[in-house]
Design a protein around this motif. Structure first.
Motif, short mmCIF file in Angstrom:
data_model
loop_
_atom_site.label_atom_id
_atom_site.label_comp_id
_atom_site.label_asym_id
_atom_site.label_seq_id
_atom_site.Cartn_x
_atom_site.Cartn_y
_atom_site.Cartn_z
N ALA A 65 0.77 -1.39 -0.05
CA ALA A 65 -0.04 0.01 -0.01
C ALA A 65 1.00 1.16 -0.10
O ALA A 65 0.65 2.19 -0.68
CB ALA A 65 -0.89 -0.05 1.06
N GLY A 66 1.93 1.24 0.80
CA GLY A 66 2.78 2.42 0.71
C GLY A 66 3.54 2.89 -0.32
O GLY A 66 3.45 3.92 -0.84
N ASP A 67 3.99 1.65 -1.09
CA ASP A 67 4.50 1.89 -2.36
C ASP A 67 3.56 2.33 -3.34
O ASP A 67 3.91 2.96 -4.45
CB ASP A 67 5.28 0.51 -2.77
N SER A 68 2.31 1.83 -3.31
CA SER A 68 1.49 2.07 -4.36
C SER A 68 1.01 3.69 -4.17
O SER A 68 0.90 4.44 -5.05
CB SER A 68 0.26 1.15 -4.45
N PHE A 69 0.99 4.06 -2.85
CA PHE A 69 0.58 5.54 -2.58
C PHE A 69 1.77 6.35 -3.06
O PHE A 69 1.71 7.30 -3.81
CB PHE A 69 0.56 5.77 -1.22
N VAL A 70 3.08 6.12 -2.96
CA VAL A 70 4.29 6.98 -3.31
C VAL A 70 4.31 7.00 -4.68
O VAL A 70 4.50 8.29 -5.38
CB VAL A 70 5.70 6.21 -2.61
N GLY A 71 4.16 5.87 -5.49
CA GLY A 71 4.26 5.91 -7.00
C GLY A 71 3.14 6.59 -7.47
O GLY A 71 3.31 7.52 -8.41
N ALA A 72 1.75 6.49 -7.01
CA ALA A 72 0.60 7.30 -7.39
C ALA A 72 0.74 8.79 -7.28
O ALA A 72 0.73 9.53 -8.12
CB ALA A 72 -0.62 6.71 -6.67
N PHE A 73 1.29 9.10 -6.10
CA PHE A 73 1.55 10.53 -5.59
C PHE A 73 2.64 11.12 -6.79
O PHE A 73 2.46 12.18 -7.21
CB PHE A 73 2.15 10.76 -4.20
N ALA A 74 3.62 10.28 -6.65
CA ALA A 74 4.86 10.82 -7.96
C ALA A 74 4.23 11.01 -9.31
O ALA A 74 4.55 12.05 -9.97
CB ALA A 74 5.85 10.03 -7.86
N HIS A 75 3.37 9.97 -9.74
CA HIS A 75 2.73 10.26 -10.83
C HIS A 75 1.72 11.38 -11.12
O HIS A 75 2.18 12.27 -12.04
CB HIS A 75 1.99 9.01 -11.35
N TYR A 76 1.02 11.60 -10.01
CA TYR A 76 0.16 12.94 -10.40
C TYR A 76 0.88 14.15 -10.04
O TYR A 76 0.62 15.02 -10.65
CB TYR A 76 -0.95 12.67 -9.26
N TYR A 77 1.84 14.17 -9.07
CA TYR A 77 2.50 15.34 -8.86
C TYR A 77 3.51 15.78 -10.08
O TYR A 77 3.18 17.15 -10.27
CB TYR A 77 3.17 15.27 -7.73
N THR A 78 4.10 14.85 -10.61
CA THR A 78 4.94 15.12 -11.68
C THR A 78 4.20 15.43 -13.08
O THR A 78 4.72 15.86 -13.98
CB THR A 78 6.14 14.10 -11.90
N GLY A 80 1.66 17.51 -12.91
CA GLY A 80 1.24 18.92 -12.77
C GLY A 80 0.08 19.03 -11.84
O GLY A 80 -0.05 20.17 -11.53
N GLU A 81 -0.22 18.18 -10.99
CA GLU A 81 -1.15 18.46 -9.84
C GLU A 81 -0.43 19.00 -8.70
O GLU A 81 0.83 18.71 -8.53
CB GLU A 81 -1.91 17.17 -9.40
N ASP A 82 -1.10 19.83 -8.03
CA ASP A 82 -0.42 20.24 -6.82
C ASP A 82 -0.43 19.28 -5.66
O ASP A 82 -1.17 18.32 -5.74
CB ASP A 82 -1.40 21.41 -6.22
N ILE A 83 0.11 19.54 -4.51
CA ILE A 83 0.19 18.36 -3.42
C ILE A 83 -0.97 18.02 -2.94
O ILE A 83 -1.34 16.71 -3.06
CB ILE A 83 1.36 18.89 -2.53
N PRO A 84 -1.97 18.71 -2.49
CA PRO A 84 -3.10 18.15 -1.97
C PRO A 84 -3.88 17.47 -3.11
O PRO A 84 -4.55 16.34 -2.64
CB PRO A 84 -3.95 19.37 -1.24
N THR A 85 -3.94 17.77 -4.14
CA THR A 85 -4.73 17.12 -5.21
C THR A 85 -4.04 15.66 -5.32
O THR A 85 -4.66 14.75 -5.66
CB THR A 85 -4.85 17.87 -6.54
N ALA A 86 -2.57 15.69 -5.61
CA ALA A 86 -2.10 14.56 -5.84
C ALA A 86 -2.16 13.61 -4.81
O ALA A 86 -2.25 12.30 -4.92
CB ALA A 86 -0.56 14.82 -6.25
N LEU A 87 -2.18 13.99 -3.54
CA LEU A 87 -2.33 13.15 -2.39
C LEU A 87 -3.84 12.63 -2.39
O LEU A 87 -3.84 11.43 -2.03
CB LEU A 87 -2.23 14.26 -1.01
N ARG A 88 -4.59 13.37 -2.59
CA ARG A 88 -6.04 12.72 -2.81
C ARG A 88 -6.18 11.75 -3.80
O ARG A 88 -6.82 10.50 -3.76
CB ARG A 88 -7.30 13.94 -3.22
N HIS A 89 -5.57 12.11 -5.01
CA HIS A 89 -5.76 10.91 -6.15
C HIS A 89 -4.68 9.68 -5.61
O HIS A 89 -5.17 8.58 -5.88
CB HIS A 89 -5.03 11.46 -7.46
N ALA A 90 -3.67 9.88 -5.06
CA ALA A 90 -2.76 8.66 -4.44
C ALA A 90 -3.79 8.04 -3.25
O ALA A 90 -3.69 6.84 -3.34
CB ALA A 90 -1.60 9.29 -3.78
#
Length: 130
Positions: A65-78, A80-90
């Motif tokens: 779960a942690g790895d999927s979260f970090v990977g998804a956050f990195a995907h969404y943030y890189t 163009g999403e801002d941090i809170p939006t990328a966190l919600r998507h992750a």
């Protein structure tokens, strides 16, 4: 757990986790993101803190779960999403992964994700996006 090891501070409650995250920011870390399992993810920086809630699902297996979260956050943030939006998507991505067994085998592709999220009733509320 890792936050407690890094800071040598207790991290049992949300307030303790916030204090420990702020201690890293006070030492010069620009942004601290703490995953807190079913409680969500905490983002702390010098002038802001935000607890991003998780999505409630019937978890089958939290391995990876942690790895999927970090990977998804990195995907969404890189992308163009801002941090809170990328966190919600992750958080939304990770909610899907914990409903299946295994680590990498539970990670849906970008093509599979919308249907799986719809089946679980997971939507990233656009009114909550920064």
């Amino acid at each position: 757990t890792e936050l407690g090891r890094l800071t040598h501070l207790p991290v049992e409650s949300i307030d303790q986790i916030k204090d420990a995250a702020h201690s890293l920011v006070d030492q010069g870390v620009k942004n601290v993101i703490v995953t807190i399992g079913s409680r969500g993810a905490l983002w702390v920086c010098a002038d802001h803190e935000e607890l991003i809630p998780s999505y409630k699902v019937n978890a089958v297996d939290s391995i990876g779960a942690g790895d999927s979260f970090v990977g998804a956050f990195a995907h969404y943030y890189t992308n163009g999403e801002d941090i809170p939006t990328a966190l919600r998507h992750a958080n939304a991505y990770t909610a899907v992964t914990v409903t299946m067994s295994g680590s990498q085998t539970s990670y849906p592709s970008a093509a599979e994700l919308p249907q799986l999220q719809e089946q679980l009733g997971i939507t990233v509320d656009p009114t909550q996006l920064a």
